[in-house]
Design a protein around this motif. Sequence first.
Motif, PDB file in Angstrom:
ATOM      1  N   ALA A 168      39.237  29.842  55.588  1.00 31.04           N
ATOM      2  CA  ALA A 168      38.093  30.622  55.112  1.00 31.04           C
ATOM      3  C   ALA A 168      38.520  31.998  54.634  1.00 31.04           C
ATOM      4  O   ALA A 168      38.040  32.494  53.603  1.00 31.04           O
ATOM      5  CB  ALA A 168      37.059  30.745  56.232  1.00 31.04           C
ATOM      6  N   ILE A 169      39.445  32.610  55.378  1.00 29.04           N
ATOM      7  CA  ILE A 169      39.924  33.936  54.987  1.00 29.04           C
ATOM      8  C   ILE A 169      40.675  33.879  53.652  1.00 29.04           C
ATOM      9  O   ILE A 169      40.448  34.693  52.747  1.00 29.04           O
ATOM     10  CB  ILE A 169      40.834  34.517  56.079  1.00 29.04           C
ATOM     11  N   GLU A 170      41.547  32.906  53.512  1.00 30.71           N
ATOM     12  CA  GLU A 170      42.352  32.786  52.296  1.00 30.71           C
ATOM     13  C   GLU A 170      41.485  32.479  51.073  1.00 30.71           C
ATOM     14  O   GLU A 170      41.796  32.935  49.961  1.00 30.71           O
ATOM     15  CB  GLU A 170      43.416  31.717  52.490  1.00 30.71           C
ATOM     16  N   ALA A 171      40.405  31.739  51.274  1.00 30.34           N
ATOM     17  CA  ALA A 171      39.504  31.447  50.157  1.00 30.34           C
ATOM     18  C   ALA A 171      38.852  32.726  49.636  1.00 30.34           C
ATOM     19  O   ALA A 171      38.712  32.922  48.413  1.00 30.34           O
ATOM     20  CB  ALA A 171      38.434  30.445  50.581  1.00 30.34           C
ATOM     21  N   GLN A 172      38.472  33.620  50.541  1.00 28.21           N
ATOM     22  CA  GLN A 172      37.875  34.886  50.117  1.00 28.21           C
ATOM     23  C   GLN A 172      38.914  35.812  49.487  1.00 28.21           C
ATOM     24  O   GLN A 172      38.615  36.518  48.526  1.00 28.21           O
ATOM     25  CB  GLN A 172      37.214  35.567  51.312  1.00 28.21           C
ATOM     26  N   ILE A 173      40.129  35.795  50.005  1.00 32.03           N
ATOM     27  CA  ILE A 173      41.198  36.587  49.389  1.00 32.03           C
ATOM     28  C   ILE A 173      41.450  36.122  47.953  1.00 32.03           C
ATOM     29  O   ILE A 173      41.585  36.930  47.030  1.00 32.03           O
ATOM     30  CB  ILE A 173      42.490  36.505  50.227  1.00 32.03           C
ATOM     31  N   ALA A 174      41.499  34.811  47.759  1.00 36.08           N
ATOM     32  CA  ALA A 174      41.739  34.269  46.427  1.00 36.08           C
ATOM     33  C   ALA A 174      40.616  34.645  45.466  1.00 36.08           C
ATOM     34  O   ALA A 174      40.866  35.063  44.324  1.00 36.08           O
ATOM     35  CB  ALA A 174      41.891  32.751  46.495  1.00 36.08           C
ATOM     36  N   ALA A 175      39.370  34.505  45.913  1.00 36.40           N
ATOM     37  CA  ALA A 175      38.229  34.734  45.028  1.00 36.40           C
ATOM     38  C   ALA A 175      37.997  36.210  44.743  1.00 36.40           C
ATOM     39  O   ALA A 175      37.748  36.596  43.590  1.00 36.40           O
ATOM     40  CB  ALA A 175      36.966  34.114  45.641  1.00 36.40           C
ATOM     41  N   ASN A 176      38.072  37.044  45.767  1.00 35.99           N
ATOM     42  CA  ASN A 176      37.628  38.431  45.636  1.00 35.99           C
ATOM     43  C   ASN A 176      38.747  39.437  45.400  1.00 35.99           C
ATOM     44  O   ASN A 176      38.477  40.562  44.990  1.00 35.99           O
ATOM     45  CB  ASN A 176      36.851  38.844  46.891  1.00 35.99           C
ATOM     46  N   LEU A 177      39.979  39.035  45.661  1.00 40.86           N
ATOM     47  CA  LEU A 177      41.091  39.962  45.456  1.00 40.86           C
ATOM     48  C   LEU A 177      42.111  39.442  44.459  1.00 40.86           C
ATOM     49  O   LEU A 177      42.392  40.082  43.445  1.00 40.86           O
ATOM     50  CB  LEU A 177      41.773  40.273  46.785  1.00 40.86           C
ATOM     51  N   MET A 178      42.670  38.257  44.701  1.00 45.32           N
ATOM     52  CA  MET A 178      43.771  37.791  43.863  1.00 45.32           C
ATOM     53  C   MET A 178      43.323  37.439  42.446  1.00 45.32           C
ATOM     54  O   MET A 178      44.037  37.745  41.476  1.00 45.32           O
ATOM     55  CB  MET A 178      44.474  36.605  44.512  1.00 45.32           C
ATOM     56  N   GLY A 179      42.167  36.801  42.290  1.00 48.47           N
ATOM     57  CA  GLY A 179      41.680  36.500  40.945  1.00 48.47           C
ATOM     58  C   GLY A 179      41.503  37.757  40.112  1.00 48.47           C
ATOM     59  O   GLY A 179      42.049  37.868  38.997  1.00 48.47           O
ATOM     60  N   PRO A 180      40.749  38.775  40.617  1.00 45.81           N
ATOM     61  CA  PRO A 180      40.651  40.035  39.885  1.00 45.81           C
ATOM     62  C   PRO A 180      41.995  40.720  39.652  1.00 45.81           C
ATOM     63  O   PRO A 180      42.234  41.297  38.594  1.00 45.81           O
ATOM     64  CB  PRO A 180      39.740  40.879  40.791  1.00 45.81           C
ATOM     65  N   TRP A 181      42.895  40.645  40.650  1.00 41.44           N
ATOM     66  CA  TRP A 181      44.213  41.281  40.506  1.00 41.44           C
ATOM     67  C   TRP A 181      45.013  40.611  39.397  1.00 41.44           C
ATOM     68  O   TRP A 181      45.625  41.274  38.548  1.00 41.44           O
ATOM     69  CB  TRP A 181      44.969  41.195  41.826  1.00 41.44           C
ATOM     70  N   HIS A 182      45.024  39.289  39.364  1.00 47.71           N
ATOM     71  CA  HIS A 182      45.743  38.581  38.306  1.00 47.71           C
ATOM     72  C   HIS A 182      45.251  39.009  36.923  1.00 47.71           C
ATOM     73  O   HIS A 182      46.047  39.271  36.012  1.00 47.71           O
ATOM     74  CB  HIS A 182      45.543  37.067  38.453  1.00 47.71           C
ATOM     75  N   LEU A 183      43.919  39.068  36.760  1.00 48.72           N
ATOM     76  CA  LEU A 183      43.365  39.386  35.449  1.00 48.72           C
ATOM     77  C   LEU A 183      43.622  40.840  35.086  1.00 48.72           C
ATOM     78  O   LEU A 183      44.010  41.152  33.946  1.00 48.72           O
ATOM     79  CB  LEU A 183      41.862  39.089  35.440  1.00 48.72           C
TER      80      LEU A 183
END
Length: 227
Positions: A98-113
């Motif tokens: 659950a934690i990793e899913a939120q990291i991916a959606a709310n942090l890593m996706g925006p960071w990549h872009l």
Amino acid sequence: MAVQFQHGVTVVGGGGGAIGSAVVARLASSGRHVVVPTRHPGRSAPRPGVTEIECDLDDVEAIARLRDAVEAMGRWAGMVSASGGYATGRAHELDDTAIEAQIAANLMGPWHLARAAAQSMLAAGAGGRLVIVASRAAQDVARNQAAYQVTKAAVLRLTQVMAAELRASGITVNAVLPGTVDTEANRESMPNADRSSWVKADSVGAVIEWLLSDAAGIVTGAAVPAG
């Protein structure tokens, strides 16, 4: 460094969501070329001035292909990251999935872009605008939103760090912090809530449109409340 925003391409991550759709509509109606990265291109009706490109924001190779496609269309001048996800749960009860899913959606996706946009803008040497949609939850503490609040706070700090690092290059980086957005999904999930303080997606879109404009050239590192 002056930024001629209107002469380039703007990429809107999360362009199919409530806030993202409002931003896309506003930019396209003003004659700007908008690119929407999406996992499922072609599902929405064609819109003048809007190009959909297949891209998963979790996939760095797909982000690289997106950058190449945008640069083939013109200068990457603006980026909005309006993607993300919401989940409940208390910090001591959440599992790693659950934690990793939120990291991916709310942090890593925006960071990549944002990383791809900044690299492209730096290579072009003409400045640019980055706007990341965080949340009022990045600053306000509430119970039962642990992973959501932590990741939104992290993406706000990412915004501030990138603003400091890119200031001298004429690239502004700002965050918008909406409260509860008045969407059909929120109405269904909170049928008894007081909606008087809820913010309209288009109102948030108007703030983002301004932050992307030439008029906002002196604003960077800001965390702008929206509702």
